[in-house]
Design a protein around this motif. Sequence first.
Motif, PDB file in Angstrom:
ATOM      1  N   THR A   1       2.538   4.293  -1.451  1.00  0.00           N
ATOM      2  CA  THR A   1       1.864   3.822  -2.669  1.00  0.00           C
ATOM      3  C   THR A   1       1.878   4.911  -3.746  1.00  0.00           C
ATOM      4  OG1 THR A   1      -0.316   4.689  -2.084  1.00  0.00           O
ATOM      5  CG2 THR A   1       0.210   2.510  -1.249  1.00  0.00           C
ATOM      6  N   CYS A   2       1.630   4.491  -4.974  1.00  0.00           N
ATOM      7  CA  CYS A   2       1.337   5.463  -6.040  1.00  0.00           C
ATOM      8  C   CYS A   2      -0.175   5.384  -6.296  1.00  0.00           C
ATOM      9  CB  CYS A   2       2.121   5.126  -7.305  1.00  0.00           C
ATOM     10  SG  CYS A   2       1.573   3.591  -8.059  1.00  0.00           S
ATOM     11  N   VAL A   3      -0.693   6.195  -7.240  1.00  0.00           N
ATOM     12  CA  VAL A   3      -2.151   6.247  -7.373  1.00  0.00           C
ATOM     13  C   VAL A   3      -2.738   5.061  -8.151  1.00  0.00           C
ATOM     14  CG1 VAL A   3      -2.426   8.685  -6.972  1.00  0.00           C
ATOM     15  CG2 VAL A   3      -1.944   7.869  -9.286  1.00  0.00           C
ATOM     16  N   GLY A   4      -1.892   4.291  -8.865  1.00  0.00           N
ATOM     17  CA  GLY A   4      -2.360   3.025  -9.418  1.00  0.00           C
ATOM     18  C   GLY A   4      -3.402   3.154 -10.532  1.00  0.00           C
ATOM     19  N   SER A   5      -4.057   2.029 -10.829  1.00  0.00           N
ATOM     20  CA  SER A   5      -4.907   1.943 -12.017  1.00  0.00           C
ATOM     21  C   SER A   5      -6.159   2.806 -11.928  1.00  0.00           C
ATOM     22  CB  SER A   5      -5.290   0.482 -12.273  1.00  0.00           C
ATOM     23  OG  SER A   5      -5.861  -0.054 -11.097  1.00  0.00           O
ATOM     24  N   ASP A   6      -6.550   3.243 -10.731  1.00  0.00           N
ATOM     25  CA  ASP A   6      -7.732   4.088 -10.642  1.00  0.00           C
ATOM     26  C   ASP A   6      -7.529   5.437 -11.315  1.00  0.00           C
ATOM     27  OD1 ASP A   6      -9.081   2.196  -9.329  1.00  0.00           O
ATOM     28  OD2 ASP A   6      -9.380   3.311  -7.457  1.00  0.00           O
ATOM     29  N   TRP A   7      -6.332   5.937 -11.336  1.00  0.00           N
ATOM     30  CA  TRP A   7      -6.080   7.271 -11.866  1.00  0.00           C
ATOM     31  C   TRP A   7      -5.006   7.307 -12.931  1.00  0.00           C
ATOM     32  CZ3 TRP A   7      -9.100  11.345 -10.405  1.00  0.00           C
ATOM     33  CH2 TRP A   7      -9.920  11.130  -9.272  1.00  0.00           C
ATOM     34  N   CYS A   8      -3.954   6.514 -12.711  1.00  0.00           N
ATOM     35  CA  CYS A   8      -2.773   6.693 -13.553  1.00  0.00           C
ATOM     36  C   CYS A   8      -2.978   6.012 -14.901  1.00  0.00           C
ATOM     37  CB  CYS A   8      -1.557   6.103 -12.855  1.00  0.00           C
ATOM     38  SG  CYS A   8      -0.077   6.173 -13.861  1.00  0.00           S
ATOM     39  N   ARG A   9      -2.574   6.677 -16.001  1.00  0.00           N
ATOM     40  CA  ARG A   9      -2.797   6.082 -17.316  1.00  0.00           C
ATOM     41  C   ARG A   9      -1.867   4.905 -17.567  1.00  0.00           C
ATOM     42  NH1 ARG A   9       0.599   9.419 -21.104  1.00  0.00           N
ATOM     43  NH2 ARG A   9       1.866  10.603 -19.643  1.00  0.00           N
ATOM     44  N   PHE A  10      -0.822   4.725 -16.704  1.00  0.00           N
ATOM     45  CA  PHE A  10       0.065   3.571 -16.864  1.00  0.00           C
ATOM     46  C   PHE A  10      -0.215   2.473 -15.847  1.00  0.00           C
ATOM     47  CE2 PHE A  10       2.691   7.254 -18.279  1.00  0.00           C
ATOM     48  CZ  PHE A  10       2.715   6.930 -19.624  1.00  0.00           C
ATOM     49  N   GLY A  11      -1.013   2.759 -14.844  1.00  0.00           N
ATOM     50  CA  GLY A  11      -1.213   1.821 -13.733  1.00  0.00           C
ATOM     51  C   GLY A  11      -1.778   0.490 -14.223  1.00  0.00           C
ATOM     52  N   THR A  12      -1.235  -0.594 -13.648  1.00  0.00           N
ATOM     53  CA  THR A  12      -1.717  -1.912 -14.062  1.00  0.00           C
ATOM     54  C   THR A  12      -2.616  -2.553 -13.018  1.00  0.00           C
ATOM     55  OG1 THR A  12       0.181  -3.021 -13.084  1.00  0.00           O
ATOM     56  CG2 THR A  12       0.405  -2.320 -15.367  1.00  0.00           C
ATOM     57  N   GLN A  13      -2.464  -2.157 -11.756  1.00  0.00           N
ATOM     58  CA  GLN A  13      -3.280  -2.729 -10.683  1.00  0.00           C
ATOM     59  C   GLN A  13      -3.645  -1.596  -9.714  1.00  0.00           C
ATOM     60  OE1 GLN A  13      -3.942  -6.006 -10.802  1.00  0.00           O
ATOM     61  NE2 GLN A  13      -2.266  -6.878 -12.014  1.00  0.00           N
ATOM     62  N   ASP A  14      -4.513  -1.906  -8.762  1.00  0.00           N
ATOM     63  CA  ASP A  14      -4.908  -0.917  -7.751  1.00  0.00           C
ATOM     64  C   ASP A  14      -3.847  -0.885  -6.646  1.00  0.00           C
ATOM     65  OD1 ASP A  14      -6.055   0.722  -5.903  1.00  0.00           O
ATOM     66  OD2 ASP A  14      -7.634  -0.690  -5.312  1.00  0.00           O
ATOM     67  N   SER A  15      -2.748  -0.193  -6.925  1.00  0.00           N
ATOM     68  CA  SER A  15      -1.633  -0.198  -5.969  1.00  0.00           C
ATOM     69  C   SER A  15      -2.008   0.500  -4.660  1.00  0.00           C
ATOM     70  CB  SER A  15      -0.412   0.469  -6.583  1.00  0.00           C
ATOM     71  OG  SER A  15      -0.757   1.747  -7.089  1.00  0.00           O
ATOM     72  N   THR A  16      -2.802   1.584  -4.749  1.00  0.00           N
ATOM     73  CA  THR A  16      -3.200   2.284  -3.527  1.00  0.00           C
ATOM     74  C   THR A  16      -4.023   1.353  -2.641  1.00  0.00           C
ATOM     75  OG1 THR A  16      -3.543   4.096  -5.073  1.00  0.00           O
ATOM     76  CG2 THR A  16      -3.981   4.538  -2.759  1.00  0.00           C
ATOM     77  N   GLY A  17      -4.964   0.679  -3.256  1.00  0.00           N
ATOM     78  CA  GLY A  17      -5.841  -0.229  -2.504  1.00  0.00           C
ATOM     79  C   GLY A  17      -5.051  -1.354  -1.860  1.00  0.00           C
ATOM     80  N   LEU A  18      -4.099  -1.917  -2.606  1.00  0.00           N
ATOM     81  CA  LEU A  18      -3.311  -3.011  -2.042  1.00  0.00           C
ATOM     82  C   LEU A  18      -2.439  -2.510  -0.887  1.00  0.00           C
ATOM     83  CD1 LEU A  18      -2.272  -5.905  -1.992  1.00  0.00           C
ATOM     84  CD2 LEU A  18      -0.613  -5.295  -3.777  1.00  0.00           C
ATOM     85  N   GLY A  19      -1.880  -1.309  -1.068  1.00  0.00           N
ATOM     86  CA  GLY A  19      -1.040  -0.738  -0.005  1.00  0.00           C
ATOM     87  C   GLY A  19      -1.847  -0.565   1.275  1.00  0.00           C
ATOM     88  N   ILE A  20      -3.046   0.003   1.147  1.00  0.00           N
ATOM     89  CA  ILE A  20      -3.882   0.222   2.325  1.00  0.00           C
ATOM     90  C   ILE A  20      -4.249  -1.116   2.962  1.00  0.00           C
ATOM     91  CG2 ILE A  20      -6.142   1.061   3.084  1.00  0.00           C
ATOM     92  CD1 ILE A  20      -5.868   3.264   0.927  1.00  0.00           C
ATOM     93  N   ARG A  21      -4.532  -2.089   2.126  1.00  0.00           N
ATOM     94  CA  ARG A  21      -4.921  -3.402   2.651  1.00  0.00           C
ATOM     95  C   ARG A  21      -3.761  -4.018   3.443  1.00  0.00           C
ATOM     96  NH1 ARG A  21      -6.679  -8.632  -0.983  1.00  0.00           N
ATOM     97  NH2 ARG A  21      -6.811 -10.066   0.775  1.00  0.00           N
ATOM     98  N   ILE A  22      -2.563  -3.922   2.900  1.00  0.00           N
ATOM     99  CA  ILE A  22      -1.393  -4.476   3.604  1.00  0.00           C
ATOM    100  C   ILE A  22      -1.179  -3.742   4.930  1.00  0.00           C
ATOM    101  CG2 ILE A  22       1.123  -4.729   3.530  1.00  0.00           C
ATOM    102  CD1 ILE A  22       0.878  -5.007   0.464  1.00  0.00           C
ATOM    103  N   GLU A  23      -1.288  -2.403   4.886  1.00  0.00           N
ATOM    104  CA  GLU A  23      -1.022  -1.625   6.100  1.00  0.00           C
ATOM    105  C   GLU A  23      -2.044  -1.955   7.186  1.00  0.00           C
ATOM    106  OE1 GLU A  23      -0.365   2.541   5.354  1.00  0.00           O
ATOM    107  OE2 GLU A  23       0.087   2.972   7.447  1.00  0.00           O
ATOM    108  N   LYS A  24      -3.316  -2.069   6.776  1.00  0.00           N
ATOM    109  CA  LYS A  24      -4.359  -2.383   7.767  1.00  0.00           C
ATOM    110  C   LYS A  24      -4.169  -3.775   8.347  1.00  0.00           C
ATOM    111  CE  LYS A  24      -7.600   1.089   7.103  1.00  0.00           C
ATOM    112  NZ  LYS A  24      -8.881   1.679   6.822  1.00  0.00           N
ATOM    113  N   PHE A  25      -3.611  -4.668   7.545  1.00  0.00           N
ATOM    114  CA  PHE A  25      -3.410  -6.043   7.985  1.00  0.00           C
ATOM    115  C   PHE A  25      -2.221  -6.157   8.936  1.00  0.00           C
ATOM    116  CE2 PHE A  25      -2.555 -10.548   7.656  1.00  0.00           C
ATOM    117  CZ  PHE A  25      -3.816 -11.105   7.498  1.00  0.00           C
TER     118      PHE A  25
END
Lengths: 816, 109
Positions: free
Chosen positions: A639-663
């Motif tokens: 994942t990249c750091v996503g919308s929580d940190w990155c000034r270009f991020g459009t969605q919470d990519s880190t969160g989605l990545g973790i969710r997919i991995e846990k699933f």
Amino acid sequence: MTQKLVIIGNGMAPGRMLEHLLERAPGQYQVTIFNAEPRVNYDRIMLSPVLSGEKEYEEIIIHGDGWYIKHDITLYKGHKIVAIDRAAKTVTSDHGVTESYDKLVIATGSVPFIIPVPGRDLPGVITYRDLDDVQAMLLAAQSRERAIVIGGGLLGLEAAAGLASRGMDVTVLHVMPTLMERQLDPAAGYLLQKAVEERGIKVVTKANTKAIIGNGKVEGIELDDGRIIPATLVVMAVGIRPNVGLAKDAGIACNRGIVVDAGMQTSDGSILALGECAEVDGQVYGLVAPLYEMARVAASHLAGDRSAAFVHADTPTKLKVTGINLFSLGDFADGEDRQEIVLRDAAGGTYKRLVLKDNRIIGTVLYGETTDGAWFNDLQKKKVDISDMRDTLIFGQAFQGGTPLDPMAAVAALPDDAEICGCNGVCKSRITNTIVSKGLTTLDGVRAHTKASASCGSCTGLVEQLMAITLGDAYNPTAVTPVCGCTHLGHDDVRRLIKAKALKTIPAVMQELEWKTSCGCAKCRPALNYYLVCDWPDEYADDYQSRFINERVHANIQKDGTYSVVPRMWGGVTNAKELRAIADVVDKFEIPLVKVTGGQRIDLLGIEKEDLPAVWADLGQAGFVSGQAYAKGLRTVKTCVGSDWCRFGTQDSTGLGIRIEKFMWGSWTPAKLKLAVSGCPRNCAEATCKDIGVICVDSGFEIHFAGAAGLDIKGTEVLGLVKTEDEALEHIVALTQMYREQGRYLERIYKWAKRIGLAEIRRQIMDEADKRQAYYERFVYSQKFAQVDPWSERVSGKDKHEFRPMASVGFADAAE
Amino acid sequence: MNWIAIGKLTDIPLRGARCVKTPQGKIGVFRTAENQVFAIEDHCPHKGGPLTQGIVHGTSVTCPLHNWVISLETGEALGADEGSVKTISLEVRGDEIFIALEEQLMAAE
């Protein structure tokens, strides 16, 4: 009584000689080899495919270390012989080893010719002779800068094509007006030059090198006409000279090469010479076929049969550059007593020329279309009077005798002693007889048993046609490839029958599908194990002994037999506690290497198998579970750091990545599965070369799949755009389940997708909600049985025999 | 020859292997689906891979490093590969397994 045979040199000629000798007179000699190169015997002809990346060094080894051990041959690697004492009958190496001999074979080969111009010693000037040269070229090619190859002959052009395919900007300098002038007439040389230039290689003919220039290293070449061509690598491939220095110093008669008679005997009765260093009847040789003939003759003399004699024969030349077909044989110079027949097709890029004398073929040049080479070779060798077929001769064998033959019939019509494989001197009947006597059905089998098409490979088509003729319907190269030698069924049939017949154990599959072996092999057992786990998740307990070692001990085996351990870091996110736990484990178990992986995790390498459970126990204390870096299953979600940190991020990519991995962790798939989620189209998580990737955009989530960044490199295909995280997860899971149910074992998702068709996959996953929902639910159900951390299971004692030796014996402390 | 007990038949899984450490290196002890037991050096003739970690099938094992197939009966590489490993004499008495180690190996201590 056993005699001592010492061989100087370990190239292809002495290697082949030993094979013949061991077959004819096993045990007659105690053999010692001194090889100046620090390695075993390999196929020098195949260096060009290694350079171009079509082969690996391991694939071109002729005799591995085991072969020497098996035949009790002493091989000194990296030992150069510096002196032969003929009176004492000994040789001495540069490392000071002295060995006595009853018979000595000199096979020192040849040395590349270096043109005596200023600058020839600069770093960056190399020759093209052995594996070290190839490695030097590969290293230089990484720069992707400019290279110059001096010499437009066979070797030079192969080097140029190899370097070009490695991304270098290559110029070939050739002193003559046309390329390969020794093998090709000017017309064919011109066609060849065009083909070479089409590959982006520049060709300068009539180019006389004046100097190699550079300050401390190569910077370019200056030609006689004043032109300067810049380059960081210069490869000299202008020819070879027999390597006779050692023999000359020992007082053995030498001209251009070491003078030998037709029995490979030198002027010293105890010493033979063969290979590129030997001169027979005024001729020296550089192509493999005559060298192999020398090997046969020398072996038979060593075995006591003195009747064998070397006879000169013209050898066809072929260029090993993929996509360029040329064939040249014999003498094609013009002359008053000679006539020629020429066929040209400028647009089609074909050129054929036969040189005749007294109604017999004495020279052949074929460019573009070379399939009749074997037939012309046969006519020339047998000195066939061609008067009767002169009108149609140039059209090839298919047009002789009234009705045109199809290519298959042409091969069938070749006489039994027609040479099929020029490199290894294998004739037609040898191949057909071996196919019958050994019951061979595959090309690999024919290669292993006859050596036909096992060297340069240019006769592969002919060999396949012979197989088709000999085997009839039994040979079908496009037929379904069986899973392995244990069955005639392909993967798809096996999968279908497992479902259709409700087969739920490996023995049941083998019984019902009529396996040919009692308990399968290392290819089919892991495949069946996967299919059963996937199809019967609640009923089938997987067969531990059918897992590959990595999946049995939940770590990755390394070349030295130790293991590497990769704990899961969800979405590549970690914290101080986890890092501290890893640091403590590294100290406690003295782990030699800690390495950050490409999948955003930490790899601990060099762990002894016996230590694995203890390492896992400590990691488990900190909350780590297995990262399954060994699994044919979900590896990482980068994942990249996503919308929580990155000034270009459009969605919470880190969160989605973790969710997919846990699933998705824990489930088995046909091959490894790597995912990534990028928070914007800048794609910092590199999602577009993954098995499945997500690119977040303002309007939602773009799902990608079927990328590759391993043996093949391939950007992903777009599956479709969805609006919410929940939908993204559902689509990804459904896609994975579809692949799980249809993929062949070890088939990556991009290969599966190519086979099934992108449109079909999009239709089932994006358009048919019912199908998607059903896939999703089957995945969720199977996860009930799959999401068990294998490390904590083993820490609690499962499979503990696996991690301990059965016994220690013979040690002092174990003696009582 | 010295016969040394190394453990019970049931210590080795069917179609599985265990290793025995000796001062001369590791020995692999293999048990086939048909309950035959073999001992060979735990060292692939190709690149020295640990054969005990491979998949056991029929009376062969496939090396985990590069998939050479080694006969447990003869120690020879099968198929087109060439090479061999030493076989070690082995006897099953009751359910105990014994292997024969050479004198000099014992004397090494």
